[in-house]
Design an enzyme around this catalytic site. Structure first.
Site, PDB file in Angstrom:
ATOM      1  N   GLY A  47      42.759  44.020  35.593  1.00  3.29           N
ATOM      2  CA  GLY A  47      42.839  44.064  37.056  1.00  3.29           C
ATOM      3  C   GLY A  47      44.110  43.467  37.624  1.00  3.29           C
ATOM      4  CB  VAL A  48      44.773  41.661  40.811  1.00  3.21           C
ATOM      5  CG1 VAL A  48      43.937  40.401  40.760  1.00  3.21           C
ATOM      6  CG2 VAL A  48      46.035  41.439  41.649  1.00  3.21           C
ATOM      7  CG  ASP A  49      44.531  37.538  35.285  1.00  2.00           C
ATOM      8  OD1 ASP A  49      43.650  37.090  34.533  1.00  2.00           O
ATOM      9  OD2 ASP A  49      45.649  37.005  35.442  1.00  2.00           O
ATOM     10  N   GLY A 134      36.270  43.015  41.868  1.00  2.00           N
ATOM     11  CA  GLY A 134      36.472  44.000  40.800  1.00  2.00           C
ATOM     12  C   GLY A 134      35.548  43.713  39.635  1.00  2.00           C
ATOM     13  CB  VAL A 135      36.304  42.356  36.263  1.00  2.17           C
ATOM     14  CG1 VAL A 135      35.543  41.787  35.076  1.00  2.17           C
ATOM     15  CG2 VAL A 135      37.308  43.397  35.800  1.00  2.17           C
TER      16      VAL A 135
HETATM   17  N1  APR Z   1      47.335  44.471  44.086  1.00  2.00           N
HETATM   18  C1  APR Z   1      46.336  44.104  44.935  1.00  2.00           C
HETATM   19  N2  APR Z   1      45.038  44.140  44.611  1.00  2.00           N
HETATM   20  C2  APR Z   1      44.717  44.566  43.357  1.00  2.00           C
HETATM   21  C3  APR Z   1      45.704  44.957  42.412  1.00  2.00           C
HETATM   22  C4  APR Z   1      47.056  44.892  42.825  1.00  2.00           C
HETATM   23  N3  APR Z   1      48.056  45.244  41.999  1.00  2.00           N
HETATM   24  N4  APR Z   1      45.055  45.325  41.263  1.00  2.00           N
HETATM   25  C5  APR Z   1      43.740  45.188  41.488  1.00  2.00           C
HETATM   26  N5  APR Z   1      43.529  44.743  42.745  1.00  2.00           N
HETATM   27  C6  APR Z   1      42.255  44.451  43.412  1.00  2.00           C
HETATM   28  C7  APR Z   1      41.047  45.208  42.923  1.00  2.00           C
HETATM   29  O1  APR Z   1      41.006  46.513  43.526  1.00  2.00           O
HETATM   30  C8  APR Z   1      39.930  44.307  43.425  1.00  2.00           C
HETATM   31  O2  APR Z   1      39.611  44.634  44.777  1.00  2.00           O
HETATM   32  O3  APR Z   1      41.935  43.086  43.147  1.00  2.00           O
HETATM   33  C9  APR Z   1      40.545  42.894  43.400  1.00  2.00           C
HETATM   34  C10 APR Z   1      39.984  41.959  42.351  1.00  2.00           C
HETATM   35  O4  APR Z   1      39.606  42.701  41.200  1.00  2.00           O
HETATM   36  P1  APR Z   1      39.872  42.122  39.705  1.00  2.00           P
HETATM   37  O5  APR Z   1      41.307  42.151  39.420  1.00  2.00           O
HETATM   38  O6  APR Z   1      38.956  42.861  38.781  1.00  2.00           O
HETATM   39  O7  APR Z   1      39.441  40.578  39.799  1.00  2.00           O
HETATM   40  P2  APR Z   1      38.003  39.895  39.815  1.00  2.00           P
HETATM   41  O8  APR Z   1      36.937  40.824  40.283  1.00  2.00           O
HETATM   42  O9  APR Z   1      38.210  38.609  40.531  1.00  2.00           O
HETATM   43  O10 APR Z   1      37.706  39.621  38.276  1.00  2.00           O
HETATM   44  C11 APR Z   1      38.507  38.669  37.606  1.00  2.00           C
HETATM   45  O11 APR Z   1      38.973  40.174  35.822  1.00  2.00           O
HETATM   46  O12 APR Z   1      41.037  40.873  35.179  1.00  2.00           O
HETATM   47  C12 APR Z   1      40.052  39.990  34.899  1.00  2.00           C
HETATM   48  O13 APR Z   1      41.204  38.090  33.987  1.00  2.00           O
HETATM   49  C13 APR Z   1      40.489  38.564  35.107  1.00  2.00           C
HETATM   50  O14 APR Z   1      38.535  37.672  34.087  1.00  2.00           O
HETATM   51  C14 APR Z   1      39.169  37.888  35.322  1.00  2.00           C
HETATM   52  C15 APR Z   1      38.387  38.915  36.130  1.00  2.00           C
END
Ligand code: APR
Length: 187
Positions: A47-49, A134-135
């Protein structure tokens, strides 16, 4: 008043004007700090991470190894390295477990503690993704309401931060977020 389960969000009638809703890729934003929706290890993920670590370069992971991890609801700061942003503030959102495990409170802490850390570092502009939506499976609408309520609670007590961007990656999320923002502001 907004309610989330039995958690009454004391969202005010008007949100602080410094909060703005935008659509885009957070890794490309030229703001002082971007917030990463990380996991407790702070060493990257999907994801965003994943996007932030890819854009920042391997230096971010190497630096974060020195931080000793991060608890849910807390926030840690690192340089932005190859990102346009000067800093990355990593916070760990709650995993959605149905709403009875203080998910709302922990998510609110992510925003509040990230803003508190930014202010302590004289950061005046910051961008948030929709943490936990997201996740981690947090229902998107409730997550947006908590993001706006908690950020607003910090801003009414703080003059240092000048701009708080809530960034949606997709157009659909942006439209939902903007609808909630408008609804709260038109009470
Ligand atoms: N820019 C802005 N927003 C983004 C981007 C980006 N490049 N990529 C993803 N997103 C959004 C997603 O659409 C979602 O709405 O960020 C939001 C958070 O989604 P996730 O990245 O899946 O984060 P989260 O739900 O908090 O889960 C965190 O996921 O990636 C792993 O290491 C991370 O274990 C952690 C978990």
């Amino acid at each position: 008043m907004l309610y989330f389960g039995d958690c009454r969000l004391n969202t005010p009638n008007m949100l602080d004007q410094r909060i703005q809703i935008i659509q885009g890729d957070i890794t490309r934003l030229d703001v002082a700090a971007i917030v990463n929706a990380a996991n407790p290890g702070l060493l990257g993920g999907g994801g965003v991470d994943g996007a932030i670590h890819r854009a920042a370069g391997p230096e971010l992971r190497a630096f974060n190894k020195t931080l000793g991890g991060c608890k849910t609801g807390e926030a840690k700061i690192s340089p932005g390295f190859r990102l346009p942003a000067e800093f990355v503030i990593s916070t760990v959102g709650p995993v959605w477990k149905g709403g009875n495990s203080n998910e709302a409170g922990l998510l609110g802490q992510c925003y509040y503690n990230s803003l508190k850390l930014a202010s302590a570092h004289n950061i005046t502009s910051i961008a948030f993704p929709a943490i936990s939506t997201g996740v981690y499976g947090f229902p998107f609408r409730q997550a947006c309401e908590i993001a706006l309520s908690s950020s607003n609670q910090f801003l009414v007590q703080n003059d240092n931060i000048q701009k708080v961007l809530m960034v949606s990656f997709s157009e659909a999320d942006f439209n939902t977020y903007l609808g909630i923002y408008t609804q709260v502001n038109s009470r």
